[in-house]
Structure formats: C-alpha cells, structure tokens
Design a protein around this motif. Sequence first.
Motif: not given
Length: 236
Positions: A82-93
């Motif tokens: 999830t980190k690689e495909r989403l969290f690293d690509l959008v601004k999630i606190p």
Amino acid sequence: MTKNSYNSVDEVAENFAKYFLNLTKTKNCFNVALSGGSTPKVVFDFIAKNMPTDFNWKNIHFWWGDERCVPPTNDESNYKMTKERLFDLVKIPESNIHRVLGENDPLHESERYSDEIKDVLPSKNELPYFDLIILGMGDDGHTASIFPHQMVLLKSAKICDVATHPDSGQKRVTITGATLNNAREIAFLVTGANKKEKIEAIFNQTKDYEVYPAAHIKPIEGNLSWFMDKAAWGNS
Ligand code: 6PG
C-alpha cells in the motif's frame, strides 16, 4: 447486498475507487480497513494515477483487515504494497496510517492492534465501527486472514486474533468475524476466473458453501457490496 460485475479488473478498480471516494465524503473522520491481494493493487494504482487529489486524505484513517507477520520492508507486507502504490504517491498524514507492526510477536501485536482499534474507532453494538472494510477472497474462500481451517476466528471474542496460513504456516494478524460484520460498509473486491467456483457456491448457497469464510461475511446492520469482474462472476 449489491453485486457489481464489470468487464475487466481495471473497470472494477475505477468503479470501486469512485464508490470509495463518495463514501469518504460522508464523514470528516473516515476509518477504512484495507486488504492485501491483487485487486487492491489495481485500485491503489488507479487512485494514485487518476484521483490523487480527489480524496480529502486528512479525513481518512487507514487500517488493515489483515497483515502478514513480517517486517514492513518485506515484500509480503500488505503495508509495504500500500505504501508503494498509494501512500508514497499522495499526501496522507503519517498519523492517519495505522500499521500492524508485523515485525512484532504475533500474539502481542494482535492484542496491541485490537487496543489501538478500540481506542481510536467509535463503537457500535459494543464493537469497533469501521466506515468501510475492504476484503478480498482467496481461491479457498478465505477472507482477510480467516482461512477455512480456522473458522473459529469468525466467532473470536477478540477484535483481532492470530491466524496461520494453511500452506506456508505464516502467522498473520486478522480482524475477526464480529468486527468485520459490524462495519457500516463492507466491499469485496474479487477478480479472476480462479474465484468463479467459490463465488457461484456462495451466491447460490450450494456445494457446502458454508465451509468458506467469505460466506460468513454478513453485515449486522451495514451494507455489503461485491465488486467483481466477469471472470469471477461467471453465471452467478
Ligand atoms: C492477504 C489478503 C487476502 C486476499 C485474498 C485474495 O493478505 O493476502 O488480505 O485475504 O484478499 O487472498 O487475494 P487476491 O485478490 O490476490 O486473489
């Protein structure tokens, strides 16, 4: 129960992403439990590419319905995916990401994660109340990390418990049946021809369908939606 069938995995991902976005707009503190597996990867890729700023990320708290008991740097980790495909690509606190500490002792972590869920989430029916729980279904009919050989986890009194993969013996932390079924919305993401037999058995309640944990996901008061491609849907 809502059954949605689409022509491709990409269409499943796009339509689920829009459903997810609309749901998150209903609350200014939205708690979602994520799933591992192949279809969520396509969903996260779609959101990161096409909807990176559509979501009000600061209002969304991310949990996991299940996690492998491995370090967060391990390729088996649902968090890593999830980190690689989403969290690293959008601004999630960072504070909105509630990771299962897979590197820790499974029993201790299942208890710690249960406490974190209980402390942070609102409750309903004396159980933690997720706004959305995303689930997959394995070829064997498992969901989250509740496998057919451990149906007891559907009735566990714990919020999270320790599961064991039937083939690899890998330990996992999984949310158990009662909290899963207590959610406001439950969405299954199921794609691929290898799921067709179990989907048909569950939807038509045939062939001992009750041996499949996924058949026991029945929200107490919430809504259950299935997002499938035609390969998985078959003739159900
Ligand atoms: C996991 C998932 C698991 C998954 C199913 C379906 O940690 O592996 O939570 O329950 O959803 O195995 O996976 P696929 O969609 O890849 O078949």
